[in-house]
Design a protein around this motif. Sequence first.
Motif, PDB file in Angstrom:
ATOM      1  N   MET A 228       3.682   4.635  34.318  1.00  9.82           N
ATOM      2  CA  MET A 228       4.748   4.802  33.325  1.00  9.82           C
ATOM      3  C   MET A 228       5.024   6.296  33.119  1.00  9.82           C
ATOM      4  O   MET A 228       4.103   7.062  32.854  1.00  9.82           O
ATOM      5  N   PRO A 229       6.288   6.747  33.249  1.00  7.48           N
ATOM      6  CA  PRO A 229       6.595   8.162  33.054  1.00  7.48           C
ATOM      7  C   PRO A 229       6.385   8.579  31.600  1.00  7.48           C
ATOM      8  O   PRO A 229       6.568   7.777  30.678  1.00  7.48           O
ATOM      9  N   ILE A 230       6.012   9.845  31.414  1.00  5.80           N
ATOM     10  CA  ILE A 230       5.782  10.362  30.071  1.00  5.80           C
ATOM     11  C   ILE A 230       7.122  10.735  29.432  1.00  5.80           C
ATOM     12  O   ILE A 230       7.951  11.417  30.049  1.00  5.80           O
TER      13      ILE A 230
ATOM     14  N   ILE B 165      -0.675  24.407  38.809  1.00  6.19           N
ATOM     15  CA  ILE B 165      -0.093  23.199  38.208  1.00  6.19           C
ATOM     16  C   ILE B 165      -1.112  22.063  38.181  1.00  6.19           C
ATOM     17  O   ILE B 165      -1.251  21.361  37.175  1.00  6.19           O
ATOM     18  N   ARG B 166      -1.850  21.908  39.282  1.00  7.16           N
ATOM     19  CA  ARG B 166      -2.816  20.808  39.355  1.00  7.16           C
ATOM     20  C   ARG B 166      -4.003  21.020  38.422  1.00  7.16           C
ATOM     21  O   ARG B 166      -4.606  20.044  37.940  1.00  7.16           O
ATOM     22  N   LEU B 167      -4.372  22.277  38.154  1.00 11.44           N
ATOM     23  CA  LEU B 167      -5.578  22.564  37.357  1.00 11.44           C
ATOM     24  C   LEU B 167      -5.271  23.019  35.935  1.00 11.44           C
ATOM     25  O   LEU B 167      -6.200  23.367  35.193  1.00 11.44           O
TER      26      LEU B 167
ATOM     27  N   ARG C 260       1.159  12.856  40.701  1.00 10.65           N
ATOM     28  CA  ARG C 260       1.834  13.103  39.420  1.00 10.65           C
ATOM     29  C   ARG C 260       2.098  14.597  39.223  1.00 10.65           C
ATOM     30  O   ARG C 260       2.197  15.091  38.103  1.00 10.65           O
ATOM     31  N   THR C 261       2.204  15.325  40.338  1.00  6.53           N
ATOM     32  CA  THR C 261       2.415  16.771  40.266  1.00  6.53           C
ATOM     33  C   THR C 261       3.732  17.109  39.586  1.00  6.53           C
ATOM     34  O   THR C 261       3.836  18.113  38.873  1.00  6.53           O
TER      35      THR C 261
END
Length: 255
Positions: free
Chosen positions: A1-3, A163-165, A193-194
Amino acid sequence: MPINFTQLFRDSWNFMRNQRQFVIKFMLIFLVVSAGMSALASILQSSVTNPAQMDQTQLAQSMIEQSQQPSKQLFFLLNQGVTLFISSWALTVIHSISRQHGMNLIVSAAFTARRFIGVALLSILSVLPLFIGLWFAFGDMSNNQAPSILSLVLMIAGLILFIRLCLGPVEYLIQPVSMQSAVKNILVFGTKRTGTLFFYCLIVNFFLPLIGLQLSAMAINMLFSVIVLAAIALVSLFSLIFTYRFYSIFSNQAT
């Protein structure tokens, strides 16, 4: 589900409205620290030649020389460390309030102090590759050369890793996990989900700081400076609340 980021903004604003005691206390903390750092910066700047007496080349050279001074580098590290600690402290209190545990500034400060080294190391880890890429690129440009392919690759890889961390420090601060587990958890949470993380980073690291930058331009006298500092502190608190809300939803959706 998108935020739903629009709902996140509403929830963060409602938290500020409902937790006015928290907002007032940490606004005062941010104001005192900002005033102290500004005073220290003024002392360090007192020996600098009047910029109005320099042309652009001399001013740029003077800024480079100042940035290489140990006192300026120490001030930068001190400012970043203090800001990171207060932000981590505020996140700890936000977490406590959200879990219906109330607000105890002393207990939360002690807890933050115990986890702070890990938070700082994870924060450095997330930005270091990007910083190295930028360092190579600026080095090329200072030699009147276009950024090399290596520097561009390092910047792109560093940006993706950042972005990932970006939520790694939050995971380590809030959850009873090791630094290694925090990195692993965040990487797992961010799988495929990047894009969502990128949008979050754009809001927290560009959009909200841009508001603070625009506000700082309004500090034309002492009275306006105090008002602007209070407004910037308010934006900073909103950013931290938004971060906690986003992290909570993001991690819950991944489990």
